[in-house]
Design a protein around this motif. Structure first.
Motif, short mmCIF file in Angstrom:
data_model
loop_
_atom_site.label_atom_id
_atom_site.label_comp_id
_atom_site.label_asym_id
_atom_site.label_seq_id
_atom_site.Cartn_x
_atom_site.Cartn_y
_atom_site.Cartn_z
N GLY B 432 0.80 -1.23 0.00
CA GLY B 432 0.00 0.00 0.00
C GLY B 432 0.83 1.27 0.00
O GLY B 432 0.38 2.31 0.47
N MET B 433 2.05 1.19 -0.53
CA MET B 433 2.86 2.41 -0.63
C MET B 433 3.13 2.69 -2.11
O MET B 433 3.81 1.90 -2.77
N PRO B 434 2.58 3.79 -2.63
CA PRO B 434 2.74 4.06 -4.06
C PRO B 434 4.21 4.33 -4.41
O PRO B 434 4.92 4.99 -3.65
N VAL B 435 4.62 3.80 -5.54
CA VAL B 435 6.01 3.92 -5.96
C VAL B 435 6.12 4.80 -7.20
O VAL B 435 5.31 4.68 -8.13
N PHE B 436 7.12 5.66 -7.19
CA PHE B 436 7.36 6.55 -8.34
C PHE B 436 8.79 6.35 -8.80
O PHE B 436 9.68 6.11 -7.98
N PHE B 437 8.98 6.44 -10.10
CA PHE B 437 10.28 6.06 -10.64
C PHE B 437 11.22 7.23 -10.89
O PHE B 437 12.36 7.04 -11.30
N THR B 438 10.73 8.46 -10.71
CA THR B 438 11.62 9.61 -10.82
C THR B 438 11.31 10.57 -9.67
O THR B 438 10.18 10.58 -9.16
N PRO B 439 12.29 11.39 -9.27
CA PRO B 439 12.02 12.38 -8.23
C PRO B 439 10.87 13.31 -8.62
O PRO B 439 10.01 13.63 -7.79
N GLU B 440 10.82 13.71 -9.88
CA GLU B 440 9.77 14.63 -10.35
C GLU B 440 8.40 14.01 -10.15
O GLU B 440 7.45 14.66 -9.72
N SER B 441 8.32 12.74 -10.52
CA SER B 441 7.05 12.05 -10.44
C SER B 441 6.58 11.94 -8.97
O SER B 441 5.40 12.19 -8.66
N ALA B 442 7.50 11.62 -8.08
CA ALA B 442 7.15 11.51 -6.66
C ALA B 442 6.74 12.87 -6.09
O ALA B 442 5.75 12.98 -5.36
N ALA B 443 7.51 13.90 -6.46
CA ALA B 443 7.22 15.24 -5.94
C ALA B 443 5.87 15.73 -6.46
O ALA B 443 5.07 16.34 -5.74
N ARG B 444 5.61 15.43 -7.74
CA ARG B 444 4.34 15.84 -8.34
C ARG B 444 3.16 15.18 -7.61
O ARG B 444 2.14 15.81 -7.34
N ALA B 445 3.34 13.92 -7.27
CA ALA B 445 2.28 13.21 -6.56
C ALA B 445 2.09 13.78 -5.15
O ALA B 445 0.97 13.96 -4.69
#
Lengths: 233, 472
Positions: B432-445
């Motif tokens: 249940g922890m969403p994963v993002f593959f780039t810093p931009e993507s994680a920050a955007r989320a």
């Protein structure tokens, strides 16, 4: 002017086939909703000068009134810093000369003599009627470069006071309003109520397609509509 | 107008007819049949085609009327002119999903057909999704009308997110990606040319839909702007609605004679409408995908302060940059917290924000950093795991979940997208922890969680509470 008279003014313009109100009309209209405008008097020409000077206190600004001129400054249709009768007569002659040269085809519907507003922050507030979403209100950095910098924020009308504050904060020049490098903070409440009044005009007068106050000069005397423009459907 | 009326039967059909059903593998109508069977549609399914008596073991009917009972949803996968002919003869159907192309999008003749279709629907009281659409993918009612084979476009598992889109290709794209990343959905509706049912009716339904906790809208245009804002305003009071507006270059609304008119292109007005309705606006496909991922797991938060914990200096710095770019605050840790961290972590760890645990990190260090860091006031945590550190183990995925659960703060993972890390990403997702593959993507989320008028009003309330406390 009362709101009913403003309605009438709009109907008359449409009856005459005009889709843009003259500046004095647009200002009368917004002032009917309580938006502050400069004290002014409309004159036909040099013959009215003596009488006109009884109604307004210098320094004054002289503007051409014409439905054919959109950008008055570009054709010499604005002269500022007029202090007395002599200067006013001179300014009138000069303006007529420049207009004859730069806008020979424009119909002249007289001149507007206004009290000058002390320097302040130039903002723009405006509204458009969207075919899908209805009336929307704009708030932003004003002046001539507004289309270039586009530092503006939109909201759909009707607006709440909180929404107006949110709009103001979205604009990059917001810090100028709250006091920047020692400048005095402006009266945000008064400014917000001016935006709310503009929103009301747009909501109540359905014939309005575009409405714009640019600049809205925010200074010691308040938030003053130095120029106003109304385009009808 | 047929809008205002109920469309809930589209999302719980007891009976489905597939008009134009075909036994030929690869034909769209056959793919739809396979899709419905694969997802396990539990209701009554009626193939309709006068050419066959049975298809894939199901009795095939010669016409809709031959079925001799009310049909909740009739799916039409036929040439456009035939759709018109059959619709005209139909009187036992509540709703039609018309996947067929050949309408307005093809020019004058198609536009005429579409007008006829609209007229028939209104006259007979048949609600229509489409034409020129993919229809519905619904994990709740187990309906799948998409005519793309599962081998080409994967289907996501059940989740709490519902997606509305005109574009069928967008629907396919996002469902495939969500499926491969293990993200679930509740319902997806692609309404194509939107002759009748559009985003407003769907949103109205989703507002009261218990299976939907979040709504995402991929918007090209709107059917009725004012009504959309009204309906959306009601929805955002109950659940987050996130939207992307595409087609931003669309010219201004009219020949403008004022600066305001010149600046107010359609997009600016859409933005104003989103704000009015309390919709969280995101940018582009990536933005919507990230928002879908994160909102499927977490609720909006009150503030925008992010704690970053990393096992690599570079990725930490770029994460901090990305957070600032998206309007988040990466504030320093308090002196006390730094002291505690220094005492508990290895000497060369950096105890700022980001907390950089370096390549010597262990699972325990991550847990320590999180527990101590969260003593300070943060709203969101982003953890980057590069997985290069030899001493961290696969157990990290579970350890982080434990901390997340006990602190009840949204925790986002950023990890590289490669072979091993993808497997780990899956474990994080399962936890249940969403994963993002780039810093931009994680920050955007993270910015999505911290954005939106809902969050703003929460923050304001919180501030009032704090200042009230300070006064007493």
């Amino acid at each position: 002017m009362k709101k009913e008279e403003a309605q009438k003014l709009v109907r008359n313009a449409l009856a005459q086939g005009r889709h843009v109100l003259l500046e004095p009309e647009a200002k009368a209209l917004v002032s009917a909703w309580g938006i502050q405008v400069p004290t002014s008097v409309r004159i036909k020409g040099v013959d009215d000068v003596a009488e006109a000077l009884k109604a307004v206190t210098p320094p004054l600004v002289l503007k051409v009134v014409s439905q054919d001129i959109i950008h008055k400054r570009d054709v010499g249709g604005v002269i500022t810093g007029i202090d007395d009768r002599e200067e006013l007569s001179k300014a009138l002659r000069e303006m007529k000369g420049t207009l004859a040269e730069k806008a020979p085809a424009a119909r002249l519907e007289g001149f507007l003599l206004e009290e000058m507003i002390p320097a302040g922050i130039e903002l723009i507030i405006g509204g458009v009627r969207d075919p899908q979403f209805g009336p929307a209100v704009m708030f932003g950095t004003g002046g001539f470069a507004v289309e270039l910098v586009k530092d503006v924020s939109f909201r759909l009308a009707p607006l709440s006071r909180a929404e107006v504050f949110a709009m103001m904060k979205e604009v990059k020049s917001y810090p100028l309003l709250t006091g920047f490098r020692g400048s005095k903070p402006v009266d945000l409440e008064k400014l917000a109520s001016t935006v709310l009044k503009l929103s009301e005009v747009l909501l109540e007068l359905e014939a309005i397609k575009e409405l714009e106050i640019n600049p809205l000069l925010v200074c010691d005397v308040g938030a003053v509509a130095v120029d106003a423009r109304v385009v009808l459907q | 107008m047929t809008t205002g009326r109920d469309i809930s039967f589209f999302f719980s059909p007891a009976t489905i007819a597939l008009v134009g059903a075909s036994p030929t593998p690869g034909k769209p109508s056959h793919v739809i049949l396979e899709s419905l069977k694969r997802i396990g549609y539990p209701g009554a399914l009626y193939p309709v085609n006068p050419k066959y008596s049975a298809i894939d073991g199901l009795k095939c009917y010669s016409s809709l009327t031959e079925i001799n009972r009310d049909i909740d949803v009739a799916i039409f996968a036929l040439p456009a002119p035939t759709v018109i002919v059959i619709m005209e003869r139909t009187d036992n159907v509540k709703g039609a999903i018309i996947v067929s192309a050949g309408f307005k999008e093809t020019g004058a003749a198609g536009t005429k057909l579409e007008a006829e279709l609209k007229e028939i629907g209104e006259r007979k009281g048949i609600r229509i999704i489409g034409p020129n659409c993919m229809g519905i993918y619904d994990t709740v009612s187990q309906v799948d009308t998409f005519f793309t084979p599962e081998g080409r476009v994967r289907r996501p598992k059940r989740g709490v997110l519902s997606i509305l889109t005109q574009s069928g290709s967008f629907a396919e794209l996002i469902m495939d990606e969500m499926a491969s990343e293990g993200i679930g959905v509740a319902r997806i509706v692609s309404y194509g040319n939107r002759v009748d049912v559009g985003e407003t009716d769907c949103l109205n339904f989703l507002t009261d839909d218990a299976a939907t906790k979040v709504v995402a809208i991929y918007m090209e245009s709107v059917d009725d702007g004012r009504r959309f804002v009204e309906v959306a305003s009601r929805c955002t009071k109950k659940k987050p609605v996130v939207a992307v507006k595409v087609g931003k270059r669309e010219a201004g609304i009219h020949a403008a004679r004022s600066h305001t008119g010149a600046i107010s292109g359609r997009y600016e007005i859409y933005r104003a409408a989103f704000k009015k309705a309390g919709i969280v606006e995101v940018n582009g496909y990536e933005g919507l995908k990230d928002a879908c991922k994160v909102l499927n797991t977490y609720d909006l938060v009150e503030g925008n302060r992010v704690l970053i914990v990393t096992d690599g200096g570079g990725v930490g710095v770029s994460m901090a940059d990305a957070c600032e770019d998206f309007g988040l605050t990466v504030s320093e840790l308090s002196e006390e917290t730094r002291k505690r961290l220094s005492a508990k972590l290895l000497g060369f760890s950096a105890t700022g924000n980001p907390i950089d645990l370096t390549g010597s990190v262990t699972d325990e260090d991550y847990v320590t950093a999180l527990k101590e860091g969260l003593q300070d006031d943060f709203d969101i945590v982003i953890i980057t795991v590069l997985w290069g550190a030899p001493e961290i183990t696969e157990e990290l995925t579970d350890r982080l979940k434990e901390v997340r659960d006990s602190y009840n703060k949204p925790l986002l993972i950023c990890t590289p997208n490669s072979e091993f890390t993808r497997r780990m990403a899956q474990r994080f997702e399962e936890n249940g922890m969403p994963v993002f593959f780039t810093p931009e993507s994680a920050a955007r989320a993270a910015a999505v969680l911290a954005s939106g008028p809902l969050a703003v009003s929460l923050a304001r309330k919180n501030e009032e509470r704090r200042s009230a406390k300070a006064r007493t």
